[in-house]
Structure formats: structure tokens, C-alpha cells
Design a protein around this motif. Structure first.
Motif, PDB file in Angstrom:
ATOM      1  N   TYR A   1       0.836  -1.204   0.000  1.00  0.00           N
ATOM      2  CA  TYR A   1       0.000   0.000   0.000  1.00  0.00           C
ATOM      3  C   TYR A   1       0.872   1.255   0.000  1.00  0.00           C
ATOM      4  O   TYR A   1       0.611   2.210  -0.742  1.00  0.00           O
ATOM      5  CB  TYR A   1      -0.919  -0.013   1.219  1.00  0.00           C
ATOM      6  CG  TYR A   1      -1.839   1.177   1.311  1.00  0.00           C
ATOM      7  CD1 TYR A   1      -3.073   1.181   0.668  1.00  0.00           C
ATOM      8  CD2 TYR A   1      -1.469   2.312   2.037  1.00  0.00           C
ATOM      9  CE1 TYR A   1      -3.921   2.278   0.733  1.00  0.00           C
ATOM     10  CE2 TYR A   1      -2.309   3.414   2.106  1.00  0.00           C
ATOM     11  CZ  TYR A   1      -3.529   3.393   1.457  1.00  0.00           C
ATOM     12  OH  TYR A   1      -4.353   4.474   1.529  1.00  0.00           O
TER      13      TYR A   1
ATOM     14  N   LYS B   1       2.446   1.688  -3.464  1.00  0.00           N
ATOM     15  CA  LYS B   1       1.473   2.149  -4.453  1.00  0.00           C
ATOM     16  C   LYS B   1       1.113   3.616  -4.218  1.00  0.00           C
ATOM     17  O   LYS B   1       0.856   4.368  -5.168  1.00  0.00           O
ATOM     18  CB  LYS B   1       0.223   1.270  -4.411  1.00  0.00           C
ATOM     19  CG  LYS B   1       0.415  -0.090  -5.049  1.00  0.00           C
ATOM     20  CD  LYS B   1      -0.869  -0.852  -5.162  1.00  0.00           C
ATOM     21  CE  LYS B   1      -0.650  -2.200  -5.850  1.00  0.00           C
ATOM     22  NZ  LYS B   1      -0.249  -2.038  -7.257  1.00  0.00           N
TER      23      LYS B   1
ATOM     24  N   PHE C   1       1.507   6.503  -6.910  1.00  0.00           N
ATOM     25  CA  PHE C   1       0.384   7.383  -7.217  1.00  0.00           C
ATOM     26  C   PHE C   1       0.805   8.850  -7.097  1.00  0.00           C
ATOM     27  O   PHE C   1       0.514   9.679  -7.970  1.00  0.00           O
ATOM     28  CB  PHE C   1      -0.782   7.068  -6.282  1.00  0.00           C
ATOM     29  CG  PHE C   1      -2.027   7.869  -6.553  1.00  0.00           C
ATOM     30  CD1 PHE C   1      -2.923   7.467  -7.523  1.00  0.00           C
ATOM     31  CD2 PHE C   1      -2.295   9.031  -5.834  1.00  0.00           C
ATOM     32  CE1 PHE C   1      -4.078   8.202  -7.783  1.00  0.00           C
ATOM     33  CE2 PHE C   1      -3.431   9.772  -6.085  1.00  0.00           C
ATOM     34  CZ  PHE C   1      -4.326   9.358  -7.057  1.00  0.00           C
TER      35      PHE C   1
ATOM     36  N   LYS D   1       8.171   1.222  -9.903  1.00  0.00           N
ATOM     37  CA  LYS D   1       7.468   0.014 -10.345  1.00  0.00           C
ATOM     38  C   LYS D   1       8.331  -1.226 -10.122  1.00  0.00           C
ATOM     39  O   LYS D   1       7.837  -2.281  -9.721  1.00  0.00           O
ATOM     40  CB  LYS D   1       7.080   0.135 -11.807  1.00  0.00           C
ATOM     41  CG  LYS D   1       5.934   1.117 -12.043  1.00  0.00           C
ATOM     42  CD  LYS D   1       5.559   1.212 -13.513  1.00  0.00           C
ATOM     43  CE  LYS D   1       4.413   2.188 -13.725  1.00  0.00           C
ATOM     44  NZ  LYS D   1       4.030   2.310 -15.150  1.00  0.00           N
TER      45      LYS D   1
ATOM     46  N   ASP E   1      -2.543   5.769 -16.055  1.00  0.00           N
ATOM     47  CA  ASP E   1      -3.510   4.795 -15.505  1.00  0.00           C
ATOM     48  C   ASP E   1      -4.227   5.327 -14.270  1.00  0.00           C
ATOM     49  O   ASP E   1      -4.543   4.572 -13.347  1.00  0.00           O
ATOM     50  CB  ASP E   1      -2.808   3.466 -15.160  1.00  0.00           C
ATOM     51  CG  ASP E   1      -2.232   2.784 -16.380  1.00  0.00           C
ATOM     52  OD1 ASP E   1      -2.849   2.929 -17.451  1.00  0.00           O
ATOM     53  OD2 ASP E   1      -1.175   2.149 -16.267  1.00  0.00           O
ATOM     54  N   ILE E   2      -4.495   6.625 -14.226  1.00  0.00           N
ATOM     55  CA  ILE E   2      -5.299   7.215 -13.149  1.00  0.00           C
ATOM     56  C   ILE E   2      -6.566   7.762 -13.793  1.00  0.00           C
ATOM     57  O   ILE E   2      -6.547   8.802 -14.459  1.00  0.00           O
ATOM     58  CB  ILE E   2      -4.535   8.338 -12.415  1.00  0.00           C
ATOM     59  CG1 ILE E   2      -3.241   7.787 -11.813  1.00  0.00           C
ATOM     60  CG2 ILE E   2      -5.396   8.951 -11.322  1.00  0.00           C
ATOM     61  CD1 ILE E   2      -2.356   8.844 -11.173  1.00  0.00           C
TER      62      ILE E   2
ATOM     63  N   SER F   1      -9.555   8.200 -12.065  1.00  0.00           N
ATOM     64  CA  SER F   1     -10.486   8.512 -10.995  1.00  0.00           C
ATOM     65  C   SER F   1     -10.891   9.985 -11.049  1.00  0.00           C
ATOM     66  O   SER F   1     -10.092  10.841 -11.440  1.00  0.00           O
ATOM     67  CB  SER F   1      -9.836   8.201  -9.639  1.00  0.00           C
ATOM     68  OG  SER F   1     -10.688   8.577  -8.587  1.00  0.00           O
TER      69      SER F   1
ATOM     70  N   ILE G   1      -8.874   4.472  -4.366  1.00  0.00           N
ATOM     71  CA  ILE G   1      -8.143   4.208  -5.615  1.00  0.00           C
ATOM     72  C   ILE G   1      -7.017   3.209  -5.367  1.00  0.00           C
ATOM     73  O   ILE G   1      -6.845   2.239  -6.120  1.00  0.00           O
ATOM     74  CB  ILE G   1      -7.572   5.524  -6.177  1.00  0.00           C
ATOM     75  CG1 ILE G   1      -8.700   6.504  -6.506  1.00  0.00           C
ATOM     76  CG2 ILE G   1      -6.733   5.262  -7.415  1.00  0.00           C
ATOM     77  CD1 ILE G   1      -8.202   7.897  -6.869  1.00  0.00           C
ATOM     78  N   LEU G   2      -6.262   3.429  -4.302  1.00  0.00           N
ATOM     79  CA  LEU G   2      -5.139   2.534  -4.007  1.00  0.00           C
ATOM     80  C   LEU G   2      -5.629   1.142  -3.658  1.00  0.00           C
ATOM     81  O   LEU G   2      -5.056   0.136  -4.096  1.00  0.00           O
ATOM     82  CB  LEU G   2      -4.310   3.119  -2.858  1.00  0.00           C
ATOM     83  CG  LEU G   2      -3.643   4.475  -3.136  1.00  0.00           C
ATOM     84  CD1 LEU G   2      -2.912   4.972  -1.905  1.00  0.00           C
ATOM     85  CD2 LEU G   2      -2.675   4.366  -4.310  1.00  0.00           C
TER      86      LEU G   2
ATOM     87  N   ASN H   1      -6.615  -0.756  -6.696  1.00  0.00           N
ATOM     88  CA  ASN H   1      -5.477  -1.320  -7.435  1.00  0.00           C
ATOM     89  C   ASN H   1      -4.913  -2.571  -6.774  1.00  0.00           C
ATOM     90  O   ASN H   1      -4.149  -3.311  -7.392  1.00  0.00           O
ATOM     91  CB  ASN H   1      -4.367  -0.271  -7.555  1.00  0.00           C
ATOM     92  CG  ASN H   1      -4.775   0.906  -8.428  1.00  0.00           C
ATOM     93  OD1 ASN H   1      -5.630   0.755  -9.295  1.00  0.00           O
ATOM     94  ND2 ASN H   1      -4.192   2.060  -8.188  1.00  0.00           N
TER      95      ASN H   1
ATOM     96  N   THR I   1      -6.901  -4.969  -5.411  1.00  0.00           N
ATOM     97  CA  THR I   1      -8.014  -5.899  -5.234  1.00  0.00           C
ATOM     98  C   THR I   1      -7.561  -7.349  -5.329  1.00  0.00           C
ATOM     99  O   THR I   1      -7.914  -8.181  -4.482  1.00  0.00           O
ATOM    100  CB  THR I   1      -9.099  -5.616  -6.293  1.00  0.00           C
ATOM    101  OG1 THR I   1      -9.543  -4.274  -6.159  1.00  0.00           O
ATOM    102  CG2 THR I   1     -10.285  -6.562  -6.099  1.00  0.00           C
TER     103      THR I   1
END
Length: 591
Positions: free
Chosen positions: A20, A23, A27, A94, A267-268, A270, A326-327, A330, A332
Motif C-alpha cells: 500500500y 502504491k 500514485f 514500479k 492509468d489514473i 479517478s 483508488i489505491l 489497485n 483488489t
């Protein structure tokens, strides 16, 4: 097992928490890069507009135009270099995220001299200490534990210089330890977070841009001294372009559209809140969420028109109120797999405990069964022994009547002992699936009557009353006569055993659709709900308090259930404490 399970839960929590955090860093870097790119595009767009305006003026000196284009080129190159640095930073993060997902514990080694001096030198590796730190942090009014793991040296030694500028990570490969000498570990090396050679290049180009802007100003002053009225007018227009209010210099639709594109590229996708301010004045606000005070962790800000001669007063801010969602979205798959693993482990843990308790209970029941069997076998054996010893007495042997009576006793006890053995063997054959049933036509009414007749002496001895209501018009079934008679015998025998007074037994047959129902009811001591759920288990016997006259192995009802199922039927029981018990057997009629 509990400690191991808690350890797995703790490791999963640590792994998810680290993922978390990583990420969140990715972000943040992506949003900041998008904002910087939008600010650079807005500034570049304004310069292009200025260049277009200057190109339209045919009397503009070409030298000023080339300098302006050179400024644009330098600004473009600087922004490209900055974007490349940002991309390198994102690529590094990454790689770091992938490494954290692959291994549960990853410790960054920020100091390469520490790596060369201690970890890469076998002589000094035992001096490396692995520190497990736990701090209590107050976050938004809530208290949480902030756990971290670090490396340190227990003793200083001469420092070995770093051979390169790589970023390295310490990865424990075994159980927890306090130093690196007894731990199996690996070291992963990544390229630097950014291209260090690129920073001097950016600084050099920025210096060139400043000199060019200064020279442009000096050239303009020189032109002013030449008293060229048209150039003076153009230069004044250029100065006024930079001095316009921020509200006239920004294109809201363009900035919002470009920001959405830049975020989507990273890839954002939201929704967000957007705000543009000039000093303390809000020029524009766009809200996808209700107005609320943004928290510092979810607010991202960049300056507009940073290349102005004066300090920029414009500010572009974007706010993500749902950043945590959002985090988590990602993560899930990771969360689902972790929860599934924990559920499997908890299920195995619970099943293991349940199996242990069940085996313990079965063991106790088998012990009770062996004790009962020993008692049941001991009584006829002792009787046979006494009768046999009596027959050895010449005086008793000479008395024909007494000898005959003793021989009958021996015969009866042998039959009783054989019945006990046969009952146990039948259960053993049922367990091993070796019991073969005959399939013959049987009249249940006749069978029930025959069983009651064979038990007449036992019923008379216990003062039992039997009420027969054989009302089934069609009573022919296909089954094994011996085993079905044993089923009825067991049910009637239980009705006798578990009646506190003179047994009152009712046997009834009737047809229900294409089945025959056989009912054996008594008015005995009955059973509780807990006992009803266990009576068909092997070795289970209903406790009778201080009464010790109820004999048996706890196998009768288990035998009844197995035989009925093998004949294609089912057995049910209804009972109330101190009110009696009713057994209902459903068997299919002959086709």
C-alpha cells in the motif's frame, strides 16, 4: 498451530501494508508528473502563441525571433529532461513494487558504502544487525502501529568505498534473525532512481536560458536606444503579454482536458477536484466531490508559468478525496488472494481442531464400547464356567435333571455369546462394505409379527404390552429377511431397555404412496435434542444416570440405519424427554 497462524497473519499484514505504501508513492509521483506536464504544456502553449504573434509582425527583427525560438527550444529540452527523470523515477518505483510483491520483506540499502563494507565483505557480515522497530503513530486521531525493519552495524570498521551508484535491497530468505551471519539472504541491485548525469545537463540548459533571456532584454534596450518606433511597440506588447492577469493567461478548458489526458496516460482514471488560484484568489474550481477541506496527503500542487521573470503567483491544485479507495482498488487481486489464503488456513485450522475433538470423542466411545463388550462377554462366559464346573461334580452329574438343566444353561449362554459375536461381526462387515444382503420378497406385516412372537418370552419377562396395527394393504418389499428382522428386533429391544416402567410398545404399518411405513413407538424415558443427533453414531449409548441395567454395545441403531439405507429406505426418529420415542422406517414397495 495458533502461533504459526498468527505469524502468517502478521506477515500478510506487513506485506499488504508495504504494498500500500509503495502504491501510494507511485500514485503521488504519477500525479505530480501529470501536473508538471500540464503546467509545462500551458507555458509552452503561451510561448507558441507569443511566437505566432511575433511571426505575424513582418517588421520584427529576425534576431529577436531566433532568440525567442531558442528560448522555446531550451524550455522544451528542459521539460523533456525533467519528464525523462520523472519517467525513470516511476520505472524505478514500479521495479521496487514488483520486488515487494515477490518477497514479503525487502529492506532498502541506501548507503552503498555500508553494503561494500559489511554485506559484501564476509569478514564483516556478522556485524550487521537487523532491527525490528515498532512505533505508535497518531493518524487523523487514530492510533496505529508503524512497524519497520532496518539494517545497522554493531561496530564501526574501516569504510570501503562504493563501486557504483546502484540502489540495493536486502531480502531475507529464511526465518527472522537478529544479524545477517546466520540468515540466508539475497541482495537485489537496481539502477539509480534517476540519471545523475542528467541533472548537470538540466542546470546547464537552465543557465543558458537565463543568459538568453537576459541578453534578449539587453538587446531590446539597445534597440530602444536606436529609437526604432515599431520595435519599441512590439517589445512593449511582449512585456504586456507576460504582465497580463493570470485569469487572461490560462485556458481552463485546455488545462482540464490536458490534465485528464496526462492522468489517463498514467492509468489514473479517478474523478478529482481541480482548483486554480492567483495568490489567495480562487480563479476556477471544478469539483466532482462535495466541497471539503483537502488533507495534505491527498492534495497535489504545482506552479504555473514558472519561467516568468517575476516569481509566479499562479497555482494549479488537484485533490483526490477518494485516494485510499483508488489505491485499495489497485490492490483488489492482492487483497482477495490474501483473504482467500487466510480463510483457507483458518478453515484448515478449524477442521484440524474439529477432527482432533471428534477423534478424541470416538476414542472415548470405543473405550466405553470395549468395556461394555467385555462385560457382556464376561457374563455368559462366567455362567458357562460355573455350570461346567458343576457338571464335573459326580454327585451333580449323577442327577439327570440337574445335569440337563445345567446343560441347557450352557447351551443358552452359548447362543447368547454367539449373538453378541454375530452382532459385532455384522457391524465390522458393514464398515468394510463386505456384508452381502439377499434380495427376496418379504411381507413386512408377517415379518413384524414373527419378530414379536420370537421375543414373547423377553416381552413377558419385562411385563411389556405390545399393540400391533398392521394396516398396510401392500406390505411386500425386496430385502434381506434376516437383517430386516434384526432391525425390528433392535428397535423393540431398545423400547424395552429404555422404559422406566412396564414397556408399552406400539408397532404400526401403513402405505404412503409407493412406500410402506413401519413405526415402532414406546412411552419410555425419551431423548433430548442433543441425543437425537447422535443416536445413529457407532458406539453411542444414551446415558441412563444411576441405572446400570441397560446393556449393549451402542451398535444397534447404527446397524439399523445402515441396513435400512442399503434396502433403499430411510429411518427417522421423534422423541421427547420422559414422553417416549417413535422410530419411523420408510421402505420402497416391490416395483
Amino acid at each position: 498451530m495458533t502461533v504459526a497462524l498468527l505469524g502468517v497473519v502478521a506477515m500478510q499484514y506487513f506485506f499488504i501494508r508495504q504494498s500500500y505504501i509503495l502504491k501510494a508513492q507511485l500514485f503521488d509521483e504519477s500525479v505530480k508528473a501529470a501536473l508538471n506536464a500540464v503546467a509545462a504544456k500551458a507555458e509552452k502553449r503561451e510561448i507558441m502563441q507569443l511566437a505566432d504573434a511575433q511571426r505575424k509582425n513582418k517588421e520584427k527583427l529576425e534576431r529577436e525571433q531566433r532568440k525567442l525560438e531558442e528560448q522555446l527550444r531550451l524550455k522544451t529540452e528542459i521539460e523533456k529532461l525533467r519528464e525523462k527523470q520523472a519517467e525513470l523515477r516511476l520505472a524505478f518505483l514500479k521495479q521496487e513494487e514488483a520486488l515487494n510483491e515477490q518477497f514479503p520483506i525487502v529492506i532498502p540499502i541506501e548507503n552503498n558504502e555500508f553494503y561494500e563494507t559489511y554485506l559484501n565483505n564476509p569478514r564483516h557480515r556478522h556485524l550487521v544487525s537487523i532491527d525490528y522497530l515498532s512505533n505508535i503513530v497518531i493518524d487523523n486521531g487514530f492510533q496505529r502501529n508503524d512497524n519497520s525493519i532496518g539494517l545497522s552495524a554493531m561496530r564501526k570498521v574501516p569504510v570501503t568505498k562504493a563501486k557504483d551508484d546502484s540502489v540495493r535491497y536486502f531480502i531475507p530468505m529464511g526465518p527472522s534473525a537478529t544479524n545477517a551471519s546466520g540468515l540466508n539472504f539475497a541482495v537485489k541491485a537496481f539502477p539509480p532512481r534517476q540519471d545523475l548525469k542528467m541533472n548537470p545537463e538540466i542546470a546547464r540548459k537552465e543557465q543558458q536560458l537565463k543568459l538568453l533571456q537576459a541578453n534578449t532584454l539587453m538587446d531590446t534596450i539597445a534597440i530602444l536606444s536606436g529609437k526604432n518606433p515599431q520595435v519599441v511597440e512590439d517589445f512593449a506588447a511582449e512585456i504586456e503579454l507576460y504582465k497580463r492577469p493570470l485569469s487572461q493567461r490560462i485556458d481552463i478548458v485546455y488545462i482540464k482536458s490536458e490534465l485528464e489526458k496526462e492522468l489517463s496516460t498514467r492509468d489514473i482514471n479517478s474523478p478529482f477536484n481541480l482548483e486554480i488560484k492567483d495568490k489567495n484568489t480562487t480563479l476556477y474550481a471544478f469539483a466532482n466531490f462535495s466541497h471539503e477541506k483537502p488533507s495534505p496527503q491527498n492534495l497535489y500542487v504545482t506552479e504555473l508559468f514558472r519561467s516568468d521573470n517575476e516569481r509566479s503567483s499562479g497555482r494549479l491544485a488537484v485533490y483526490f478525496p477518494n485516494k485510499s479507495n483508488i489505491l485499495m482498488g489497485n490492490m483488489t487481486v492482492m487483497l482477495f488472494s490474501s483473504i482467500a489464503l487466510l480463510l483457507v488456513l483458518l478453515g484448515c485450522f478449524a477442521y484440524t481442531i474439529f477432527t482432533m475433538l471428534r477423534q478424541k470423542k470416538i476414542s472415548e466411545m470405543k473405550t466405553d464400547f470395549i468395556n461394555n463388550m467385555t462385560h457382556e462377554f464376561k457374563t455368559p462366559v462366567a455362567t458357562i464356567m460355573i455350570a461346567s464346573e458343576s457338571l464335573r461334580d459326580p454327585e451333580i452329574a449323577s442327577d439327570q435333571m440337574r445335569a440337563t438343566r445345567l446343560a441347557n444353561i450352557i447351551y443358552d449362554e452359548n447362543i447368547r455369546l454367539g449373538n453378541h459375536i454375530e452382532r459385532v461381526l455384522n457391524i465390522a462387515r458393514l464398515e468394510k462394505d463386505n456384508l452381502k444382503l439377499e434380495h427376496r420378497d418379504i411381507d413386512i406385516n408377517d415379518l413384524a409379527q414373527a419378530v414379536v412372537d420370537s421375543m414373547e418370552l423377553q416381552l413377558h419377562k419385562n411385563g411389556a404390552q405390545v399393540h400391533m396395527h398392521l394396516d398396510a394393504a401392500d406390505a411386500i418389499v425386496v430385502g434381506d429377511e434376516l437383517h430386516l428382522s434384526n432391525v425390528l428386533f433392535n428397535l423393540i429391544d431398545n423400547a424395552i431397555k429404555y422404559s422406566s416402567e412396564s414397556p408399552d410398545i406400539t408397532i404400526r404399518t401403513k402405505n404412503i404412496h409407493k412406500h410402506i411405513q413401519i413405526t415402532v413407538a414406546d412411552q419410555g424415558i425419551g431423548m433430548s435434542r442433543d441425543q437425537l443427533s447422535k443416536i445413529f453414531d457407532q458406539f453411542y449409548r444414551i446415558p441412563t444416570g444411576n441405572r446400570h441395567d441397560v446393556k449393549g454395545f451402542g451398535l444397534g441403531l447404527s446397524y439399523v440405519s445402515d441396513i435400512v439405507k442399503r434396502c433403499g429406505g430411510k429411518v427417522q426418529v421423534k422423541s421427547e424427554k420422559d414422553k417416549g420415542t417413535t422410530f419411523e422406517i420408510m421402505l420402497p414397495l416391490k416395483g
